[in-house]
Design an enzyme around this catalytic site. Structure first.
Site, PDB file in Angstrom:
ATOM      1  N   GLY A  43       0.832  -1.217   0.000  1.00  0.00           N
ATOM      2  CA  GLY A  43       0.000   0.000   0.000  1.00  0.00           C
ATOM      3  C   GLY A  43       0.859   1.256   0.000  1.00  0.00           C
ATOM      4  N   ARG A 103     -11.234   4.147  -5.977  1.00  0.00           N
ATOM      5  CA  ARG A 103     -12.174   3.272  -5.277  1.00  0.00           C
ATOM      6  C   ARG A 103     -13.575   3.738  -5.665  1.00  0.00           C
ATOM      7  NH1 ARG A 103     -12.928   4.208  -0.701  1.00  0.00           N
ATOM      8  NH2 ARG A 103     -11.717   6.086  -0.430  1.00  0.00           N
ATOM      9  N   LYS A 158     -15.743  10.363  -5.161  1.00  0.00           N
ATOM     10  CA  LYS A 158     -14.864  10.431  -6.335  1.00  0.00           C
ATOM     11  C   LYS A 158     -15.554  11.032  -7.566  1.00  0.00           C
ATOM     12  CE  LYS A 158     -11.427   8.345  -4.121  1.00  0.00           C
ATOM     13  NZ  LYS A 158     -10.136   8.955  -3.804  1.00  0.00           N
ATOM     14  N   ARG A 178     -15.907  -1.037   0.532  1.00  0.00           N
ATOM     15  CA  ARG A 178     -16.969  -0.775   1.517  1.00  0.00           C
ATOM     16  C   ARG A 178     -18.370  -1.245   1.093  1.00  0.00           C
ATOM     17  NH1 ARG A 178     -14.684   5.284   2.928  1.00  0.00           N
ATOM     18  NH2 ARG A 178     -12.563   4.555   3.138  1.00  0.00           N
ATOM     19  N   ASP A 200      -2.732  40.518  39.948  1.00  0.00           N
ATOM     20  CA  ASP A 200      -3.941  40.717  39.135  1.00  0.00           C
ATOM     21  C   ASP A 200      -4.915  39.575  39.444  1.00  0.00           C
ATOM     22  OD1 ASP A 200      -5.634  41.434  36.884  1.00  0.00           O
ATOM     23  OD2 ASP A 200      -4.725  39.708  35.876  1.00  0.00           O
ATOM     24  N   ASP A 208      -1.796  38.801  33.625  1.00  0.00           N
ATOM     25  CA  ASP A 208      -1.898  38.013  32.396  1.00  0.00           C
ATOM     26  C   ASP A 208      -2.117  38.821  31.132  1.00  0.00           C
ATOM     27  OD1 ASP A 208      -4.602  38.665  33.270  1.00  0.00           O
ATOM     28  OD2 ASP A 208      -5.206  37.426  31.565  1.00  0.00           O
TER      29      ASP A 208
HETATM   30  C1  GDG Z   1      -6.951   8.262   1.048  1.00  0.00           C
HETATM   31  C2  GDG Z   1      -7.589   9.629   0.794  1.00  0.00           C
HETATM   32  C3  GDG Z   1      -5.377  10.439  -0.058  1.00  0.00           C
HETATM   33  C4  GDG Z   1      -6.082   2.046  -7.213  1.00  0.00           C
HETATM   34  N1  GDG Z   1      -6.497   1.058  -8.021  1.00  0.00           N
HETATM   35  C5  GDG Z   1      -5.509   0.156  -8.096  1.00  0.00           C
HETATM   36  C6  GDG Z   1      -4.461   0.610  -7.316  1.00  0.00           C
HETATM   37  N2  GDG Z   1      -4.857   1.784  -6.759  1.00  0.00           N
HETATM   38  C7  GDG Z   1      -4.076   2.597  -5.853  1.00  0.00           C
HETATM   39  C8  GDG Z   1      -3.631   3.847  -6.560  1.00  0.00           C
HETATM   40  C9  GDG Z   1      -3.395   4.810  -5.391  1.00  0.00           C
HETATM   41  C10 GDG Z   1      -4.414   4.338  -4.353  1.00  0.00           C
HETATM   42  O1  GDG Z   1      -4.888   3.059  -4.766  1.00  0.00           O
HETATM   43  C11 GDG Z   1      -5.609   5.293  -4.264  1.00  0.00           C
HETATM   44  O2  GDG Z   1      -5.204   6.423  -3.569  1.00  0.00           O
HETATM   45  P1  GDG Z   1      -5.998   7.787  -3.520  1.00  0.00           P
HETATM   46  O3  GDG Z   1      -5.142   8.840  -2.966  1.00  0.00           O
HETATM   47  O4  GDG Z   1      -6.432   8.125  -4.900  1.00  0.00           O
HETATM   48  O5  GDG Z   1      -7.345   7.537  -2.670  1.00  0.00           O
HETATM   49  P2  GDG Z   1      -7.848   6.847  -1.261  1.00  0.00           P
HETATM   50  O6  GDG Z   1      -7.736   5.394  -1.323  1.00  0.00           O
HETATM   51  O7  GDG Z   1      -9.210   7.363  -1.092  1.00  0.00           O
HETATM   52  O8  GDG Z   1      -6.893   7.374  -0.090  1.00  0.00           O
HETATM   53  C12 GDG Z   1      -6.870  10.304  -0.369  1.00  0.00           C
HETATM   54  C13 GDG Z   1      -4.802   9.103   0.379  1.00  0.00           C
HETATM   55  O9  GDG Z   1      -5.551   8.516   1.429  1.00  0.00           O
HETATM   56  C14 GDG Z   1      -3.355   9.263   0.850  1.00  0.00           C
HETATM   57  O10 GDG Z   1      -3.260  10.149   1.910  1.00  0.00           O
HETATM   58  O11 GDG Z   1      -4.718  10.860  -1.223  1.00  0.00           O
HETATM   59  O12 GDG Z   1      -7.421  11.568  -0.584  1.00  0.00           O
HETATM   60  O13 GDG Z   1      -8.970   9.488   0.495  1.00  0.00           O
HETATM   61  O14 GDG Z   1      -2.103   4.631  -4.880  1.00  0.00           O
HETATM   62  O15 GDG Z   1      -2.491   3.531  -7.313  1.00  0.00           O
HETATM   63  N3  GDG Z   1      -3.307  -0.055  -7.220  1.00  0.00           N
HETATM   64  C15 GDG Z   1      -3.193  -1.224  -7.917  1.00  0.00           C
HETATM   65  N4  GDG Z   1      -4.209  -1.727  -8.630  1.00  0.00           N
HETATM   66  C16 GDG Z   1      -5.376  -1.074  -8.766  1.00  0.00           C
HETATM   67  O16 GDG Z   1      -6.293  -1.572  -9.419  1.00  0.00           O
HETATM   68  N5  GDG Z   1      -2.049  -1.875  -7.842  1.00  0.00           N
END
Ligand code: GDG
Length: 724
Positions: A24, A269, A274, A306, A491, A674
């Site tokens: 991740g 997701r 989104k 979810r 005070d 203060d």
């Molecule tokens: C939360 C916040 C914030 C997606 N499909 C596949 C795949 N992915 C990977 C992407 C990306 C990750 O999942 C999605 O990251 P996001 O940032 O777009 O969104 P959230 O999951 O909602 O994450 C978000 C994040 O935390 C970090 O702080 O940016 O705003 O909501 O890395 O590449 N990876 C693979 N196959 C897929 O089909 N291998």
């Protein structure tokens, strides 16, 4: 050896027949953080339900030994209530401005509290005092405060991956105050953007009545620092993938498959944040305008997520229906416009898609950051491609040469999609190159290092301030022991006594009266309560305690055993008061909750009960107005704690203290206060004066003591026989 303890809802492992590390974003971000000198462990749920105690013990042992992962075991019911329930069906929508989707039940909340406590206790059991604990995301909002209670000295950082919404939305959440207090247990709270930080501060102000500045909040005698740390991607991982044979093979296959089409890619997701349905509307409009030349393929990678939460099930159905409608309308034998793939795909496929996509269409209605946008850029080695990005994604603050769109404005999204597809190559690379270098430079590792560095440094100032009260009392005690005659000018509000919402509620407590009368009984001491309060308040509270009372910042004095207040300076001009009352009266109807108090030597405008921001803003206006009108009068216009006061310039606490210093031969004079009005005492240049500011703001005083509780402890020391 000090450790870094990363805490998140899920451990970065997948437990099946074999245990695998899950690659991740956070895992990769933190991969470079542990070094020879710093070990890193991870605490979280292992994503599995244990069938019996033996299996759990075995799993725990392997996870710790082979992966440095410390599992928190949760039951199905706990996951259902704490995770799907409170975290994803209540907090997630609130944090993303979807208050209509908030589902609350007290059962969810109880479970959330219990699981957060479970995490806090498990962290405490595995942490040493010099470890750094870094907690991630909204599932664990309460952990910082709970952990702080068990381990007060440990350094706790918290990073929020989602937006922090505006106060108007955040306040819809049940238990909002507990959530804020939970977070304030941290030494450092990090956000993706300054906007989220600002919203957090405002919620603290409006819901907890805690003021703050941009960088920190003073809470329970501690600073909770605030910072903006936009998360990056693990660029090394992507760049490495681009060099692999499997990637090259997949890219060539996809290039061939889409040779006759322009490709527009979306990856996310399947979440209502989104903006998928609105994007489909924009695409439908686009297809309608271009129905005579259909050469654009839209690829949607929609990761299942979810499914237990009602809105997500419904959303998936709606998306599938809409995709079906569009496809049936615009497909022909060779062409289907939208390819909706509802599953995760391997990294090599993802990178191959990024690299062939002409446009990445990323249009969330709101998104903490959005890593997909950054990953797309990293995979564009040939510098072609256009990033079409929602201005409501945190990433839009950094990726400023993207084509930014308002995802609610469907026509505008369609128009920008057309422009993106027609953009010439020169403009594409002009926009893309700087963004790509930014994404590679400010990557996940740099993000994690910056946060941890800031967290490491977060406590320095606090230790110094905590020690201060002890250090000062030792210093003053040693001088007092040598002195024959000591005066205390103390005070009242904010110094001896904490503020309340209305001045009349801030009566002296039994503890205060005991301390003051014990001080006053001491043969070598003279005690003055020197306050902005009216004569009547001081007399009602302190008469009979053998202390001198100075009212209205030095206007009049009531000596011990006397019944008559006397003016300290009898030649004071107070003719300006009428004019001032007239001006202040104009500021009483708006904002609501303001009032005027007339004293003998001053007039005060109070706004403690008004809306704090509106009140503060109005106070600035009033200040300007007063200064303009009163230029030639013998007055001082000052701002105090939720007040604006106009008082005679011939009166101040400094004059009063000087007056008594001239009349008496003190060896030592302790002045404590203060606010700004007390600074006139602190500015007296006399070696006998020990000046003490209560609070941590800038001051002329020699010493600072953080708050009235510590100050009372300080005073108590001078009443104890054993100290003399
Ligand atoms: C939360 C916040 C914030 C997606 N499909 C596949 C795949 N992915 C990977 C992407 C990306 C990750 O999942 C999605 O990251 P996001 O940032 O777009 O969104 P959230 O999951 O909602 O994450 C978000 C994040 O935390 C970090 O702080 O940016 O705003 O909501 O890395 O590449 N990876 C693979 N196959 C897929 O089909 N291998």
């Amino acid at each position: 050896m000090a450790k870094i303890i990363i805490v998140s809802n899920r451990l970065p492992v997948t437990v099946g027949n074999v245990i695998k590390k899950s690659p991740g974003g956070l895992v990769s971000a933190l991969s470079g953080v542990s070094t020879n000198n710093t070990k890193m462990i991870w605490i979280g749920w292992a994503g599995t339900f244990s069938s019996n105690a033996d299996n759990s013990a075995k799993l725990k042992e392997t996870l710790i030994k082979d992966f440095d992962c410390y599992p928190v075991f949760l039951s199905k019911k706990e996951i259902s209530d704490y995770y799907h329930g409170f975290s994803n069906a209540c907090l997630w929508p609130a944090l993303h401005y979807f208050s209509q989707h908030i589902h609350y039940s007290s059962m969810f909340w109880d479970s959330y509290v219990n699981i957060n406590r479970k995490f806090a206790e498990y962290i405490a059991a595995n942490a040493a005092d010099d470890d750094l604990v870094w907690i991630h995301d909204y599932h664990l909002f309460l952990v910082p405060q709970m952990l702080r209670k068990i381990k007060p000295n440990i350094k706790i950082g918290f990073f929020l991956h989602t937006p922090f919404p505006s106060f108007e939305v955040f306040r819809c959440l049940p238990h909002r105050e507990e959530i804020l207090k939970g977070l304030l247990g941290s030494d450092l709270v990090g956000f993706h953007t300054y906007g989220y930080l600002r919203h957090f501060r405002r919620s603290c102000l409006r819901l907890l009545n805690i003021e703050s500045d941009i960088a920190q909040i003073l809470v329970d005698k501690r600073f909770c620092k605030l910072g903006v740390f936009p998360i990056g991607i693990n660029s090394d991982q992507f760049l490495k993938e681009l060099g692999t044979k499997r990637f090259i093979k997949r890219r060539n296959e996809l290039k061939k498959a889409y040779a006759n089409y322009k490709v527009v890619l979306s990856v996310e997701r399947v979440d209502y944040t989104k903006g998928i349905l609105r994007r489909l509307e924009a695409i439908e409009k686009f297809l309608f305008h271009h129905k005579h030349k259909l050469d654009v393929a839209f690829i949607f990678i929609g990761i299942p997520t979810r499914g237990e939460v009602k809105e997500y099930k419904e959303l998936l159905g709606q998306i599938q229906k809409k995709v079906g409608e569009i496809n049936s309308q615009y497909s022909n034998i060779e062409y289907t416009p939208i390819h909706f793939i509802h599953k995760t795909i391997p990294l090599s496929d993802l990178c191959a898609l990024y690299s062939i996509a002409d446009v990445a269409m990323i249009t969330p209605l709101i998104d903490g950051m959005n890593l997909v946008a950054k990953e797309y850029l990293a995979c564009k080695i040939d510098s072609t491609g256009v990033l079409l990005l929602s201005e409501f994604a945190g990433a839009a603050h950094e990726l400023i040469s993207a084509v930014l769109v308002n995802p609610y404005d469907i026509d505008n999204v369609t128009k920008n999609l057309e422009n993106a597809l027609l953009m010439d190559e020169a403009e594409k690379s002009q926009r893309l190159i700087p963004m790509r270098s930014h994404v590679i430079r400010y990557n996940a590792n740099q993000w994690a290092q910056t946060f941890l560095k800031e967290l490491k440094q977060s406590r320095k100032s606090i230790k110094k301030q905590n020690n201060n009260a002890k250090f000062i009392s030792e210093k003053v005690l040693s001088s007092i022991k040598k002195a024959k005659k000591v005066a205390f000018f103390i005070d009242y509000d904010g110094t001896l006594r904490e503020f309340e919402d209305t001045p009349d509620k801030a009566k002296p407590t039994k503890e205060i009266l005991q301390i003051i009368s014990a001080l006053a009984r001491h043969a070598n001491y003279e005690v003055f309560i020197i306050s902005g309060r009216k004569e009547a308040d001081l007399e009602k509270w302190f008469k009979g305690l053998n202390v001198a009372l100075i009212s209205e910042h030095g206007y009049s004095i009531l000596l011990p055993k006397s019944d008559k207040w006397q003016m300290i300076n009898s030649h004071i001009d107070l003719s300006w008061k009428k004019k001032v009352i007239k001006i202040l009266s104009q500021y009483v109807s708006t904002p609501q909750g303001t009032s005027i108090e007339e004293k003998k030597s001053s007039v005060v405008w109070h706004y403690r009960q008004a809306d704090p921001e509106f009140g503060k803003w109005k106070s600035q206006q009033l200040l300007g107005n007063l200064l303009e009108i009163l230029t030639n009068e013998n007055v001082v216009v000052s701002q105090g704690n939720h007040i604006v006061e106009v008082s005679s310039s011939q009166i101040n606490k400094g004059f009063a203290v000087r007056h008594f210093m001239q009349k008496n031969n003190y060896d030592l004079i302790v002045c404590a206060g203060d606010d700004k009005t007390d600074e006139t005492m602190f500015q007296i240049n006399d070696a006998r004066i020990v000046s003490i500011k209560i609070g941590l703001d800038e001051t002329f005083a020699r010493y600072k003591i953080a708050d009235p509780i510590l100050f009372r402890e300080f005073l108590l020391k001078f009443t104890k026989k054993e100290n003399f």
